[in-house]
Design an enzyme around this catalytic site. Structure first.
Site, PDB file in Angstrom:
ATOM      1  N   CYS A  90       0.999  -1.214   0.020  1.00 30.64           N
ATOM      2  CA  CYS A  90       0.274  -0.180  -0.062  1.00 30.64           C
ATOM      3  C   CYS A  90       0.845   1.244   0.004  1.00 30.64           C
ATOM      4  CB  CYS A  90      -1.179  -0.035   1.266  1.00 30.64           C
ATOM      5  SG  CYS A  90      -2.428   0.916   0.943  1.00 30.64           S
ATOM      6  N   GLY A 132       3.689   1.393   0.916  1.00 27.29           N
ATOM      7  CA  GLY A 132       4.961   1.120   0.692  1.00 27.29           C
ATOM      8  C   GLY A 132       5.147   0.725  -0.874  1.00 27.29           C
ATOM      9  N   GLU A 134      -1.727  -9.173   3.557  1.00 26.60           N
ATOM     10  CA  GLU A 134      -1.766  -9.584   4.887  1.00 26.60           C
ATOM     11  C   GLU A 134      -3.179 -10.010   5.204  1.00 26.60           C
ATOM     12  OE1 GLU A 134      -0.960  -6.734   4.326  1.00 26.60           O
ATOM     13  OE2 GLU A 134      -1.306  -5.263   5.754  1.00 26.60           O
ATOM     14  N   HIS A 184      -3.609  -5.053   0.481  1.00 20.90           N
ATOM     15  CA  HIS A 184      -2.809  -5.532   1.777  1.00 20.90           C
ATOM     16  C   HIS A 184      -2.779  -6.814   1.799  1.00 20.90           C
ATOM     17  CE1 HIS A 184      -2.580  -1.771   4.226  1.00 20.90           C
ATOM     18  NE2 HIS A 184      -3.587  -1.378   3.603  1.00 20.90           N
TER      19      HIS A 184
HETATM   20  N1  GLN Z   1      -2.063   6.553   2.965  1.00 26.10           N
HETATM   21  C1  GLN Z   1      -2.072   5.942   1.464  1.00 26.10           C
HETATM   22  C2  GLN Z   1      -3.476   6.011   0.857  1.00 26.10           C
HETATM   23  O1  GLN Z   1      -4.592   6.370   1.628  1.00 26.10           O
HETATM   24  C3  GLN Z   1      -1.834   4.455   1.720  1.00 26.10           C
HETATM   25  C4  GLN Z   1      -2.764   3.743   2.894  1.00 26.10           C
HETATM   26  C5  GLN Z   1      -2.283   2.428   3.246  1.00 26.10           C
HETATM   27  O2  GLN Z   1      -1.148   2.257   2.997  1.00 26.10           O
HETATM   28  N2  GLN Z   1      -3.127   1.522   3.975  1.00 26.10           N
HETATM   29  O3  GLN Z   1      -3.702   5.669  -0.248  1.00 26.10           O
END
Ligand code: GLN
Length: 543
Positions: free
Chosen positions: A382, A384, A519, A517
Site C-alpha cells: 500500500c 510501501g 496480509e 494488503h
Molecule cells: N495513505 C495511503 C492512501 O491512503 C496508503 C494507505 C495504506 O497504506 N493503507 O492511499
C-alpha cells in the site's frame, strides 16, 4: 438448531479472549462442525476505521469491505475462512440502527429503550450469523462489570432462554494471578467476577484461567467448587510459545468433553494433524531469515498484527523462522547513505507496510532506495508501494518533485493521486474530494487484480487473477505508467478498470509493490503467496 457459545472476560482485559474464542471455534470446526464467530465491541465508534493505530491496533478489513476489530483477523486466520461485516459489531452500530429505525417510525409510537429495543437489535445480529452454522462462538469485548457491556450481557442472557439450555454455553476467561511474595496463585478475583456475572443472571459453564504457572489439581477443584461449575470445566491457559498452540493445549485438557456435554454435540474427534505440523514448524523451524520492518507505529506492534502473523505463517510453510528487525522509519531520516547501509547490513529483505500521513515517509524512501540499489528483496504494501513508485520517479525518471497528493495536494508531479471517482466493491459509483469525510471514503475490501504473466507477482500467485483487500484513498497515477515502464519498472497488476495494483523492478532479484494488503487474506493453513514469495526470496539472497 444452532448452538451458541458466549465468551466473556473477567478481572482485566488483554487476557487473550480472542485467541481463546478462536481456539474453541477451531477445535469444533476440525471436528466437522460448521462454525462461525462474532466479536462484539462495546465502544461507541461505529467501527474502528477512524481510530488511531496507537489507540486500537490494526484495523482489519474483511473481503466485503468492513473495517473491523483485529480479532476478526485472528478468527479468519484460525478458521481458514473469510468472515464479513456481520461478524463484528459495536455499540455505535447498534444504536445507529435503532435510532435510524426510530426516525423512520418503525417503532410505531413506542418509547424506545435499551430493553427491549437495543437488546433485540443485538440478538437479531447474533442470530443472523448463527443461522447458517452449527455453532457460533460469540466473544463479548471488554470485562464483566463495565457499564458499556451490560446491554450485551442482557441480550445473551435472553438468548439462552430463547434457544434452550442445551443450545447455549457460557465460557468465562479470567486471570489467576501469581503473588510472588506469598508464592501463591489466587482465585479470589475470579470468584468475584463470576459472582458479578451471576448477579446479572449468567452462570458460566466453563472457566478458562489465564495463568503464568500451571494450576495444581486442588486449585482447579477449588475454583470449580467455588464458581459452581463441573470439575472438568476449569481449563488452564498458560502462556504458549505461539497462539496457534492454544487449541492444542485446550485439546490436551479435553476441553471438548464439557462443551459437547453442555451443547449435546455427541462425541467429538477433531483432526488436528495438519495444524499440529504447522505449530511444530513455528516453534522449531530448520532455517532462519531476517527481515527489516520499516514502520512508524512501532510503539504498538498490534498495529501490524496481520502482517506479523503472515510472516509467521509463511515461515511455518517454509520451515523458517522469520526474525523481524523493527526499524523506526523516522530514525532513518537523518542517516547518511553509509549509515543506512550499516543499518541494513544484516537483513535479507526489507518490508515497508501500509501507513497514513507524512511522518516517517522520508525514512521509508531511504530504505526503499537502499533496497533498489543494493538488490535487497523488497516488499512494499500500500503506502510501501506508493513510495516505491515515488522513489523511482524521483531518482530514476528525474522527477524531483514527484510526490503523493496525500503529502502535497498541489504537487506538480502527482505520481500518486486522489481519484475522485471510482466503482466500489458493490458496483456503486463513489465520488470523493480532498474535503470528503475520512470515515468510509476509502477504497475498501476485496477487488480483483489482473496479473501480468512472466512477472514476479505471477510467479508468486501462479494465477492471472486474484482478489485482495484494499484500504487506501490514493492511487498510483496511470499517466506515468509508460514512463515508469520505459525505465524498468513493470506494472505487474491492474484492476479491471485499469488502476495500477502492483509494480516491480526489472533488474532486481525481487522488488515488488502491491497496492492491496496481502496480509488480510492470509491464513495459517493458506499463507498469502506474495508474502511467502518475499520471504522465500529474501532467504535465497541471505547474507
Ligand atoms: N495513505 C495511503 C492512501 O491512503 C496508503 C494507505 C495504506 O497504506 N493503507 O492511499
Amino acid at each position: 438448531m444452532s448452538k451458541y457459545i458466549f465468551v466473556t472476560g473477567g478481572v482485566l482485559s488483554s487476557l487473550g479472549k480472542g485467541v481463546t474464542s478462536a481456539s474453541i471455534a477451531t477445535l469444533l470446526q476440525h471436528s466437522g462442525l460448521r462454525v462461525s464467530m462474532v466479536k462484539i465491541d462495546p465502544y461507541i465508534n461505529v467501527d474502528p476505521g477512524t481510530m488511531s493505530p496507537f489507540e486500537h491496533g490494526e484495523v482489519f478489513v474483511t473481503e466485503d469491505g468492513a473495517e473491523t476489530d483485529l480479532d476478526i483477523g485472528n478468527y479468519e486466520r484460525f478458521l481458514n475462512k473469510n468472515l464479513n461485516k456481520k461478524n463484528n459489531f459495536t455499540t455505535g452500530q447498534i444504536y445507529l440502527s435503532v435510532i435510524e429505525k426510530e426516525r423512520r417510525g418503525d417503532y410505531l409510537g413506542k418509547t424506545v429503550q435499551i430493553i427491549p429495543h437495543i437488546t433485540d437489535e443485538i440478538k437479531r445480529r447474533i442470530k443472523d450469523v448463527a443461522k447458517d452454522v452449527d455453532v457460533v462462538v460469540v466473544e463479548l469485548g471488554g470485562t464483566v462489570g463495565d457499564i458499556e457491556g451490560l446491554p450485551f450481557l442482557e441480550a445473551v442472557r435472553q438468548i439462552k432462554h430463547e434457544v434452550g439450555k442445551n443450545n447455549a454455553m457460557f465460557v468465562h476467561v479470567t486471570l489467576i494471578p501469581y503473588i510472588k511474595a506469598a508464592g501463591e496463585l489466587k482465585t479470589k478475583p475470579t470468584q468475584h467476577s463470576v459472582q458479578e456475572l451471576r448477579r446479572i443472571g449468567i452462570t458460566p459453564h466453563m472457566i478458562v484461567a489465564r495463568t503464568e504457572k500451571p494450576l495444581p489439581k486442588a486449585l482447579k477443584e477449588k475454583l470449580a467448587d467455588s464458581c459452581d461449575i463441573d470439575r472438568d470445566s476449569v481449563i488452564e491457559a498458560v502462556d504458549a510459545p505461539t497462539i496457534y498452540q492454544v487449541p492444542l493445549n485446550f485439546l490436551n485438557q479435553d476441553i471438548l468433553k464439557p462443551i459437547a456435554r453442555q451443547l449435546d454435540l455427541g462425541e467429538l474427534y477433531p483432526d488436528m494433524s495438519e495444524w499440529n505440523f504447522l505449530v511444530k514448524k513455528i516453534i522449531s523451524p530448520q532455517k532462519e531469515v531476517k527481515i527489516a520492518f520499516v514502520g512508524k507505529y512501532l510503539k504498538l506492534k498490534e498495529s501490524y498484527k496481520s502482517l506479523i502473523e503472515a510472516l509467521i505463517h509463511s515461515g511455518a510453510h517454509l520451515d523458517m523462522k522469520v526474525n523481524i528487525d523493527w526499524v523506526d522509519s523516522e530514525s532513518l531520516e537523518k542517516m547518511s547513505d553509509e549509515e543506512i547501509k550499516e543499518r541494513f547490513s544484516e537483513v535479507s529483505g526489507i518490508l515497508v507496510p501500509g501507513g497514513f500521513g507524512e511522518r516517517g515517509v522520508d525514512g521509508k524512501l531511504k530504505a526503499i532506495k537502499y533496497a533498489r540499489e543494493n538488490k535487497v528483496p523488497y516488499l512494499g504494501i500500500c503506502l510501501g508501494m506508493q513510495l516505491a513508485v515515488i522513489e523511482f520517479a524521483r531518482n530514476i525518471l528525474g522527477l524531483k518533485y514527484a510526490n503523493s497528493q496525500e503529502f502535497d495536494p498541489d504537487t506538480s508531479e502527482p505520481v500518486v493521486y486522489l481519484i475522485d471517482e471510482f466503482i466500489d466493491a458493490s458496483g456503486q459509483k463513489q465520488i470523493r474530494t480532498h474535503t470528503s469525510p475520512l470515515g468510509g471514503t476509502m477504497r475498501l475490501g476485496g477487488y480483483e487484480c489482473l496479473i501480468k504473466q512472466g512477472t514476479k507477482l505471477y510467479e508468486a500467485y501462479k494465477k492471472d487473477r486474484v482478489i485482495e483487500r484494499h484500504r487506501h484513498r490514493y492511487e498510483v497515477n496511470s499517466k506515468y505508467e509508460k514512463e515508469l515502464e520505459k525505465h524498468g519498472m513493470i506494472v505487474s497488476g491492474k484492476s479491471k478498470e485499469g488502476l495500477i495494483e502492483a509494480v516491480e523492478l526489472k533488474n532486481h532479484p525481487w522488488f515488488v509493490g502491491v497496492q492491496f494488503h496481502p496480509e488480510f487474506s492470509n491464513k495459517l493453513k493458506n499463507p498469502n503467496r506474495v508474502i511467502m514469495s518475499f520471504v522465500e526470496n529474501a532467504y535465497k539472497c541471505k547474507k
